[in-house]
Scaffold this active site. Structure first.
Site: not given
Lengths: 76, 181
Positions: B34-36
């Protein structure tokens, strides 16, 4: 008290927590995945469920692991 | 050997034979924490909502191999993650997708559809390629998964018909999905 809104599998949250510990800053972890109340607070502060959110007063906050902004917020 | 011969585990630990998906169009994606590239999560969910009633299933395979590696400098990357509520497609157990330790499913998928380059028009393509060249040149070699959100499109008969790199947004493959439904 410094509050850090975060969740477990968020690498940036973990980096931030390590950084605060290394600077001797005590903080309260508010897990927005496990704690619905914390999620609501986070949503209220920043308007979203993106973390880490670091705050002292619940009004001024820093989103993300941005050392310069965090240092400024906490005066460290 | 076909896609339907693989058995994987869901994020709840339940074994799932991919044969259960016979007759469906599948989009198999290695997802990140859930990043980038987060917008892709939301776009995948949009695709799923739009096409699930017509027979699309999205299968997400979380993988940590790229999670903490940053495709750019400090200003370019977003140093935060979004809690992923609201994703209703199936998420499977966390595992590797590239190299020796890759799950058999991903070895199969990458053998079926090799790497044909990034979509240069995506804003992050150049940075991603540069960062890979600099930090993980070996990732650019061969057909292995290059980064989070590589997508494989499977037709109703289990054929791996297309591979989309992280630089192709889910939204932009809607037409390819429609053709197969």
């Amino acid at each position: 008290m410094v509050k850090v809104y975060s969740f477990e599998s968020c690498p940036w949250c973990n980096k931030l927590k390590k950084y605060l510990t290394s600077r001797g800053v005590e903080y309260e972890v508010r897990d927005i995945e496990l704690d619905e109340e914390a999620a609501k607070e986070c949503q209220k502060i920043s308007g979203d469920l993106t973390v880490p959110v670091t705050t002292v007063d619940g009004k001024n906050y820093v989103l993300g692991f941005d050392k310069a902004k965090i240092d400024a917020l906490l005066g460290i | 050997m076909s896609i339907y011969d693989f058995t994987v585990k869901t994020n709840k630990g339940v074994e799932k034979n991919l044969g259960d998906y016979k007759g469906k169009v599948l989009l198999i994606v290695n997802t990140a924490s859930k990043c980038g590239f987060t917008p892709q999560f939301e776009e995948l969910q949009e695709l799923y909502k739009t096409y699930k009633d017509r027979g699309l299933e999205i299968l997400g395979f979380p993988c940590n191999q790229f999670a903490e590696q940053d495709p750019g400098t400090a200003e370019e990357i977003q140093s935060f993650c979004k809690l992923n509520y609201g994703v209703t497609f199936q998420i499977f157990e966390k595992g590797d997708v590239r190299g020796e330790t890759a799950q058999p499913l991903f070895k199969y998928l990458t053998a079926q559809k090799g790497f044909k380059g990034f979509d240069k028009s995506h804003p992050i393509a150049e940075k991603l390629e540069e960062a890979l060249k600099k930090n993980f040149p070996e990732y650019l070699e061969g057909d292995g998964i290059k980064w989070n959100f590589t997508k494989f499109l499977i037709d109703k008969n289990g054929n791996v018909v297309e591979r989309f790199e992280p630089t192709t947004t889910p939204k932009s493959i809607a037409a390819d999905i429609e053709k197969l439904l």
